[in-house]
Design a protein around this motif. Structure first.
Motif, short mmCIF file in Angstrom:
data_model
loop_
_atom_site.label_atom_id
_atom_site.label_comp_id
_atom_site.label_asym_id
_atom_site.label_seq_id
_atom_site.Cartn_x
_atom_site.Cartn_y
_atom_site.Cartn_z
N PRO B 8 30.72 40.04 47.98
CA PRO B 8 31.77 39.45 48.94
C PRO B 8 32.38 39.96 50.07
CG PRO B 8 33.04 40.53 47.08
CD PRO B 8 31.29 41.06 46.81
N LYS B 9 33.05 39.36 50.95
CA LYS B 9 33.59 40.04 52.14
C LYS B 9 34.82 40.82 51.52
CE LYS B 9 32.25 37.18 56.02
NZ LYS B 9 30.67 36.71 55.22
N PHE B 10 35.67 40.12 50.61
CA PHE B 10 36.90 40.64 50.09
C PHE B 10 36.95 40.67 48.64
CE2 PHE B 10 39.11 40.83 54.28
CZ PHE B 10 38.50 39.73 54.94
N GLN B 11 37.59 41.57 48.10
CA GLN B 11 37.64 41.77 46.58
C GLN B 11 38.94 42.64 46.22
OE1 GLN B 11 35.16 40.12 44.18
NE2 GLN B 11 37.03 40.46 42.93
N VAL B 12 39.66 42.13 45.29
CA VAL B 12 40.60 43.06 44.72
C VAL B 12 40.30 43.24 43.09
CG1 VAL B 12 43.31 43.04 44.22
CG2 VAL B 12 42.33 42.08 46.25
N LEU B 13 40.28 44.43 42.66
CA LEU B 13 39.96 44.88 41.39
C LEU B 13 40.99 45.22 40.53
CD1 LEU B 13 36.39 46.10 41.35
CD2 LEU B 13 37.10 43.82 40.63
N PRO B 109 28.58 43.27 57.84
CA PRO B 109 29.81 43.22 58.12
C PRO B 109 30.87 43.66 57.19
CG PRO B 109 29.21 41.24 56.95
CD PRO B 109 28.00 42.14 57.23
N GLY B 110 30.66 44.29 56.16
CA GLY B 110 31.31 45.00 55.45
C GLY B 110 32.04 44.16 54.26
N THR B 111 32.42 44.98 53.21
CA THR B 111 33.37 44.39 52.04
C THR B 111 34.61 45.13 52.03
OG1 THR B 111 31.12 43.78 50.71
CG2 THR B 111 33.51 43.91 49.48
N ARG B 112 35.61 44.60 51.74
CA ARG B 112 36.88 45.11 51.71
C ARG B 112 37.13 45.15 50.50
NH1 ARG B 112 39.28 46.42 56.58
NH2 ARG B 112 38.52 45.72 58.54
N LEU B 113 37.31 46.37 49.73
CA LEU B 113 37.84 46.37 48.18
C LEU B 113 39.08 47.07 48.17
CD1 LEU B 113 36.67 46.20 45.19
CD2 LEU B 113 35.86 48.43 45.56
N THR B 114 39.71 46.51 47.04
CA THR B 114 41.11 47.29 46.91
C THR B 114 41.33 47.15 45.32
OG1 THR B 114 42.29 46.20 48.78
CG2 THR B 114 43.58 46.78 46.89
N VAL B 115 41.42 48.50 44.79
CA VAL B 115 41.66 48.57 43.61
C VAL B 115 43.16 49.08 43.19
CG1 VAL B 115 40.50 50.00 41.22
CG2 VAL B 115 39.28 49.46 43.34
N LEU B 116 43.61 48.02 42.38
CA LEU B 116 45.17 48.23 41.97
C LEU B 116 45.16 49.08 40.75
CD1 LEU B 116 46.18 44.58 42.60
CD2 LEU B 116 46.34 46.59 44.21
#
Lengths: 109, 116
Positions: B8-13, B109-116
């Motif tokens: 995806p383009k963005f993902q929060v895990l 274009p990249g995938t911005r991943l945030t891991v909380l």
């Protein structure tokens, strides 16, 4: 790892001025490449210069390579606001490219 | 001709969750790469695939696995995500690699991943 190091880290110029960025590396290379990255986007290839070349031009871009000093420079002439981006040099390391941390260029209209 | 696409383009895990980042290229390139980019840093190579059926570790492979599904697709899997894996992930591909040489790479274009 023969990571390239760009200098300066950040550069701010007026539109119409020339911008020069430098890259130094540690060991011998087959080629050196320059890439541009606009904010929030992927990298875009600008130019590749081989170790047996000293200078290369592409539009408003001029790249030089000095293998004796292990350094390269990227010159952007007559800069435009659209040139605002981060610029990375990349050196080849067998089958891989190793990127520097980049120079952030801001062109003020 | 879409070039290199990523989903995806963005993902929060949440910490411990798993996910797969997908990459595909339609340029008939042999070699594909996964990088991560952290603030103020250049790109660091995670894994690469010289050709269909082969994969090799890059500079920062720990915590990741890859699959070269076919010539077009190269996926990156995080089995148990950690906050240190918060980053922007880029996929790239390149034309035929010559012995001892490295050709132009084409980036997604990249995938911005945030891991909380």
């Amino acid at each position: 790892s023969q990571q390239g190091e760009e200098d300066p880290q950040a550069l701010s110029i007026q539109e119409g001025e020339n911008a020069t960025m430098n890259c130094s590396y540690k060991t011998s290379i087959n080629n050196l490449q320059w890439y541009r990255q606009n904010s929030g986007r992927g990298l875009v290839h600008l130019i590749l210069i081989r170790s047996n070349e000293r200078e290369k031009h592409s539009g408003r871009l001029r790249v030089t390579l000095d293998t004796s000093k292990k350094s390269s420079s990227l010159l952007i002439t007559a800069s435009r606001a659209a040139d605002t981006a981060s610029y990375f040099c990349a050196t080849d390391d067998l089958w891989q490219l190793t990127f520097g941390k980049g120079t952030k260029l801001s062109v003020i209209p | 001709n879409a070039g290199v696409t990523q989903t995806p383009k963005f993902q929060v895990l949440k910490t411990g969750q798993s996910m797969t980042l997908q990459c595909a290229q339609d340029m008939n390139h042999n070699s594909m790469y996964w990088y991560r980019q952290d603030p103020g840093m250049g790109l660091r190579l995670i894994y690469y695939s010289a050709s269909e059926g082969t994969t090799d570790k890059g500079e920062v492979p720990n915590g990741y696995n890859v699959s070269r599904l076919n010539k077009r697709e190269f996926s990156l899997r995080l089995e148990s995500a950690a906050p240190s894996q918060t980053s922007v992930y880029f996929c790239a591909s390149t034309i035929e690699r010559l012995a001892g040489d490295t050709d132009t790479q084409y980036f997604g274009p990249g995938t911005r991943l945030t891991v909380l």
